[in-house]
Design a protein around this motif. Structure first.
Motif, PDB file in Angstrom:
ATOM      1  N   TYR A 102       0.802  -1.071   0.013  1.00  0.00           N
ATOM      2  CA  TYR A 102      -0.081   0.028   0.070  1.00  0.00           C
ATOM      3  C   TYR A 102       0.771   1.216   0.064  1.00  0.00           C
ATOM      4  O   TYR A 102       0.590   2.480  -0.167  1.00  0.00           O
ATOM      5  CB  TYR A 102      -1.048   0.123   1.223  1.00  0.00           C
ATOM      6  N   ALA A 144     -10.431   7.626   7.056  1.00  0.00           N
ATOM      7  CA  ALA A 144      -9.030   7.452   6.341  1.00  0.00           C
ATOM      8  C   ALA A 144      -8.578   6.085   6.185  1.00  0.00           C
ATOM      9  O   ALA A 144      -8.137   5.695   5.146  1.00  0.00           O
ATOM     10  CB  ALA A 144      -7.840   8.547   6.951  1.00  0.00           C
ATOM     11  N   ALA A 147     -10.446   4.171   3.705  1.00  0.00           N
ATOM     12  CA  ALA A 147     -10.380   4.848   2.212  1.00  0.00           C
ATOM     13  C   ALA A 147      -8.710   4.436   1.993  1.00  0.00           C
ATOM     14  O   ALA A 147      -8.429   5.170   0.949  1.00  0.00           O
ATOM     15  CB  ALA A 147     -10.666   6.180   2.134  1.00  0.00           C
ATOM     16  N   PHE A 148      -8.104   3.855   2.848  1.00  0.00           N
ATOM     17  CA  PHE A 148      -6.435   3.866   2.736  1.00  0.00           C
ATOM     18  C   PHE A 148      -5.887   3.554   1.243  1.00  0.00           C
ATOM     19  O   PHE A 148      -5.202   4.091   0.822  1.00  0.00           O
ATOM     20  CB  PHE A 148      -5.692   3.447   3.903  1.00  0.00           C
ATOM     21  N   GLY A 149      -6.745   2.634   0.726  1.00  0.00           N
ATOM     22  CA  GLY A 149      -6.325   2.272  -0.573  1.00  0.00           C
ATOM     23  C   GLY A 149      -6.609   2.880  -1.758  1.00  0.00           C
ATOM     24  O   GLY A 149      -6.020   2.938  -2.865  1.00  0.00           O
ATOM     25  N   ARG A 150      -7.618   3.824  -1.495  1.00  0.00           N
ATOM     26  CA  ARG A 150      -8.006   4.813  -2.498  1.00  0.00           C
ATOM     27  C   ARG A 150      -8.473   4.369  -3.841  1.00  0.00           C
ATOM     28  O   ARG A 150      -8.792   4.964  -4.869  1.00  0.00           O
ATOM     29  CB  ARG A 150      -6.842   6.081  -2.788  1.00  0.00           C
ATOM     30  N   GLU A 151      -9.106   3.188  -3.716  1.00  0.00           N
ATOM     31  CA  GLU A 151      -9.827   2.576  -4.920  1.00  0.00           C
ATOM     32  C   GLU A 151     -11.261   3.073  -4.843  1.00  0.00           C
ATOM     33  O   GLU A 151     -11.694   3.299  -3.570  1.00  0.00           O
ATOM     34  CB  GLU A 151      -9.865   1.038  -4.903  1.00  0.00           C
ATOM     35  N   GLN A 152     -11.875   2.774  -5.882  1.00  0.00           N
ATOM     36  CA  GLN A 152     -13.364   3.601  -5.948  1.00  0.00           C
ATOM     37  C   GLN A 152     -14.149   2.874  -4.598  1.00  0.00           C
ATOM     38  O   GLN A 152     -14.742   3.564  -4.019  1.00  0.00           O
ATOM     39  CB  GLN A 152     -14.026   3.609  -7.075  1.00  0.00           C
ATOM     40  N   ALA A 153     -14.234   1.624  -4.651  1.00  0.00           N
ATOM     41  CA  ALA A 153     -15.014   1.035  -3.693  1.00  0.00           C
ATOM     42  C   ALA A 153     -14.576   1.465  -2.315  1.00  0.00           C
ATOM     43  O   ALA A 153     -15.345   1.467  -1.383  1.00  0.00           O
ATOM     44  CB  ALA A 153     -14.904  -0.660  -3.692  1.00  0.00           C
ATOM     45  N   LEU A 155     -13.348   4.211  -1.205  1.00  0.00           N
ATOM     46  CA  LEU A 155     -13.651   5.928  -1.137  1.00  0.00           C
ATOM     47  C   LEU A 155     -15.019   5.750  -0.829  1.00  0.00           C
ATOM     48  O   LEU A 155     -15.700   6.512  -0.109  1.00  0.00           O
ATOM     49  CB  LEU A 155     -13.175   6.531  -2.233  1.00  0.00           C
ATOM     50  N   GLU A 156     -15.934   4.890  -1.715  1.00  0.00           N
ATOM     51  CA  GLU A 156     -17.408   5.082  -1.627  1.00  0.00           C
ATOM     52  C   GLU A 156     -17.817   4.525  -0.158  1.00  0.00           C
ATOM     53  O   GLU A 156     -18.599   5.016   0.604  1.00  0.00           O
ATOM     54  CB  GLU A 156     -17.984   4.002  -2.437  1.00  0.00           C
TER      55      GLU A 156
END
Lengths: 486, 161, 102
Positions: A102, A144, A147-153, A155-156
């Protein structure tokens, strides 16, 4: 010394980003895990002695001037501190290998430490407003981390989680302001004292309802559970483990229990509400879990269901019921974080969470599959593992307090639990090996090691259950039993 | 309680309603800033200058700047239209809600008994530093959490990712 | 004194109601966030007016200041999330968030 539980993670988190500039991986690993292991060692060895003379209240001074810092430790908060330290230590070790790809490890550990500091703070405060502050500390860090990986799923999921969590905190804050308006005090004892003098039925009921909604959302009890099956599976596996294993219990169950028992005093009506919410959560979430094809999603629904057992046990309000509920909290914390960690190992090895695509992984990943099996059986309540004893205690308490209907529902739901865990085990680990996974390898050292530790704990909690209950659970349950019928 | 207070509070509620309903996001952000400003004035009139200054400088100032920055950064071609029903139902909802709200508060007037509280002494600084020191540690913790959260969400991709 | 407190509570409840309506019905991510802000205003009004009614205006101010600091951290995190979401979906529409099913 007990202040270290807040101060140490806070200070180390503050310096980690600087350390991260010097050493990207090794130093953050060492520092963060050092903190987790130290806090765990201290909780198990030193901290018990502090409670020899009953609950401990500490105030601090600065150059002889008293400061407005008050923390208190009693059996209940010490028990919870130990659970937090235990799970966070295992999660920290697991992260050493898992979080490699990551990037930004220093930042990750800083957030993890802040979340732990927030949870520890919540366990130590004696003031309603400070409950809210530390609730938010842990919550902001957890958004945070989800959402750490910042992929769309991811973040959603984090966004939905944030929206509902904000509503929860607002409900809690309004209830706190109401209580403050009624009694003119913010400390637990002050408000409890004020409520006893005051016959505030209507306003007290509004405040209880708001607390129930706020902490129900945080604990993901059934009418308020919509965010959890999104947020927990989307996060990186160690974060799923800590969210399901700790956060919903500390910021939901602990805070709710502390306020309902020590501020309001548990009334029969409140006890009924808690028991029925718990039961509805158990049944609905178990039925929803059955349909899931995504491994982590199934585990997330199972979390809702098992937290239902904890709330059911505590809601009974008899000493046996409370002990059962708290013991189940411990068992679930250990077993569910174990299961989320093993699901992370599977996902990292195969790249999928879909149960239909797995199969026969036991041959390629013996450690992961064995530990996952132990965790599943413990949660499902198979003797002699920990989960069996805690469910037994809850069911016995239900029978003792003449609630046969709830007892039967609890037994049937635990059969359902066993069923969906067996489905998961069969589809993921047993049966014919899917050729796609012929080259799959066992999880790296630290990941395997931390799952082994947790699996051994599942066994130990079951085999030594009577001494675990008498040394750890009973002091905590006694503290809560005192809050009855105030 | 003066009429001015009622006017200010009504303005606060209306500005917030406008912020929620406005089609243009920039207008909505400005309406939100106006409602913060009104709230700040209400705070001043309650004899709470520190809270008022904080509300006006931080919420009306800083948060509005952050909002407008975000709106500018996320400006996309396709405008998001709220459904018509949502906007049409709002007045009905609002009137109903206010009516229920008023009834509940009226019902509570008779029922709510509160304990008298001891008077407080000292200055704002004394209270914040001596009574609520722990809150300051909590603030520090929240700020750290928020900073790390923003750093994590805006970090650059590592090479080995 | 109590009746004054209830007048403030009445307006604060109005703010919370507007915010909840926005959260439940709106589609634009930023609108959702405005809803949260409005709820936050309602809560800080409740907090300060409660202290005012109790004659604890100093204490209430210190609580409100802490509350505002927390709110700023929350806003920063949420806006960072929104910016990241729009990088993926190229839209502020909440209906584009369909990766996760119920």
């Amino acid at each position: 010394m007990i202040f270290l539980y807040i101060g140490l993670p806070l200070i180390v988190a503050a310096v980690l980003p600087l350390v991260g500039k010097v050493s990207k991986k090794v130093l953050p690993d060492v520092l963060a895990n050092g903190v987790f292991l130290f806090l765990f060692a201290y909780a198990v060895t030193g901290a018990r002695g502090l409670l020899a003379g009953g609950a401990l209240h500490q105030t601090f001074a600065w150059f002889g001037e008293p400061l407005g810092i008050q923390i208190a430790v009693d059996g209940f908060s010490l028990f919870m501190l130990t659970v937090v330290a235990l799970v966070s230590a295992c999660v920290g070790l697991y992260s050493i290998s898992y979080m490699e790809h990551y990037g930004a490890k220093a930042n990750y550990y800083a957030l993890l430490l802040m979340m732990v500091a927030g949870m520890n703070g919540l366990l130590l405060v004696t003031d309603l407003f400070q409950i809210y502050i530390f609730l938010e500390v842990a919550a902001v860090a957890s958004y945070a981390l989800v959402a750490f990986g910042r992929e769309q799923a991811e973040l959603e999921a984090a966004f939905k989680y944030l929206m509902l969590s904000v509503v929860a905190s607002a409900a809690v804050m309004i209830a706190i302001a109401l209580l403050y308006g009624l009694t003119g005090s913010l400390s637990f004892t002050g408000v409890a004292e004020g409520l006893r003098q005051l016959d505030a039925k209507a306003a007290g009921a509004i405040a209880s309802a708001l607390f129930l909604m706020g902490f129900g959302l945080k604990a993901a009890l059934v009418p308020f559970h919509a965010w959890l099956p999104d947020a927990h599976p989307s996060a990186p596996a160690p974060i799923s483990a800590i969210l399901s294993g700790l956060l919903i219990k500390v910021s939901g169950v602990y805070a709710m229990t502390r306020i309902f028992f020590h501020v309001f005093g548990l009334t029969p009506a409140l006890s009924d509400v808690l028991m029925w919410t718990g039961t509805v959560s158990i049944v609905v979430a178990a039925l929803l879990a059955l349909k899931q094809r995504d491994m982590k999603r199934m585990l997330a629904y199972s979390s809702i269901s098992q937290v239902g057992y904890v709330v059911l046990g505590i809601g009974i309000g008899t000493p046996l019921g409370i002990a059962g509920g708290l013991f189940h909290l411990l068992n679930h914390a250990v077993a569910k974080s174990l299961l989320f960690l093993t699901s992370g190992s599977v996902q990292q090895a195969t790249g999928t969470r879909n149960l239909d695509e797995m199969g026969g992984l036991a041959k390629r990943m013996p450690v992961t599959s064995t530990t996952s099996l132990i965790g599943s059986l413990s949660i499902a309540g198979v003797p002699p593992l920990g989960g069996f004893w805690s469910k037994l205690l809850i069911i016995m308490a239900l029978v003792q307090s003449h609630r046969p209907v709830l007892a039967v529902i609890a037994v049937l739901a635990s059969v359902l639990t066993l069923w969906y865990y067996l489905i998961m085990q069969r589809q993921a680990f047993f049966g014919k090996l899917n050729e796609r996974w012929a080259a799959v390898k066992e999880a790296p050292f630290w990941m395997a090691a931390s799952t082994i530790v947790l699996a051994v704990l599942c066994l130990v909690l079951g085999l030594l259950f009577s001494s675990v209950v008498s040394t750890w659970i009973q002091p905590a349950a006694d503290v809560l039993a005192q809050g009855m019928g105030m | 309680m003066a009429t001015l207070d009622i006017v200010l509070l009504s303005g606060l509620v209306l500005a917030s309603a406008f912020a929620v309903l406005a089609k243009d996001l920039i207008k909505a952000a400005v309406a939100l800033a106006v409602s913060s400003l009104l709230l700040g004035i209400v705070f001043f009139r309650m004899n709470a200058p520190f809270a008022g200054v904080f509300e006006i400088s931080v919420v009306a100032g800083l948060i509005t700047v952050l909002f407008i920055l975000t709106i500018a950064l996320t400006r996309t071609e396709g405008e998001v239209r709220e459904s018509k029903t949502v906007l049409r139902v709002f007045p009905v909802f609002f009137v109903l809600f206010i009516a229920i709200d008023a009834l509940v508060m009226k019902g509570l007037t008779a029922k709510i008994a509160t304990l008298p509280a001891a008077a407080e002494s000292g200055t704002f600084g004394d209270v914040l530093w001596k009574q609520r020191t722990f809150d300051l540690i909590g603030q520090l913790a929240v700020i750290l959490s928020g900073v790390f959260a923003v750093l994590a969400l805006f970090r650059k991709r590592d090479k080995d990712e | 004194m109590n009746s004054h407190w209830l007048v403030y509570l009445f307006f604060a409840a109005g703010l919370v109601g507007i915010g909840l309506y926005a959260l439940l019905t709106m589609r634009n991510l930023i609108k959702l966030f405005i809803g949260i802000e409005v709820i936050g205003k309602g809560v800080s009004l409740i907090l300060l007016s409660t202290g005012f009614a109790k004659g604890h205006i100093l204490l209430a101010q210190s609580l409100v200041v802490t509350y505002i600091v927390i709110e700023v951290c929350l806003v920063a995190t949420a806006l960072a999330l929104i910016i990241n979401v729009t990088r993926h979906t190229k839209s502020l529409d909440v209906r584009k968030l369909t990766q996760l099913k119920g």
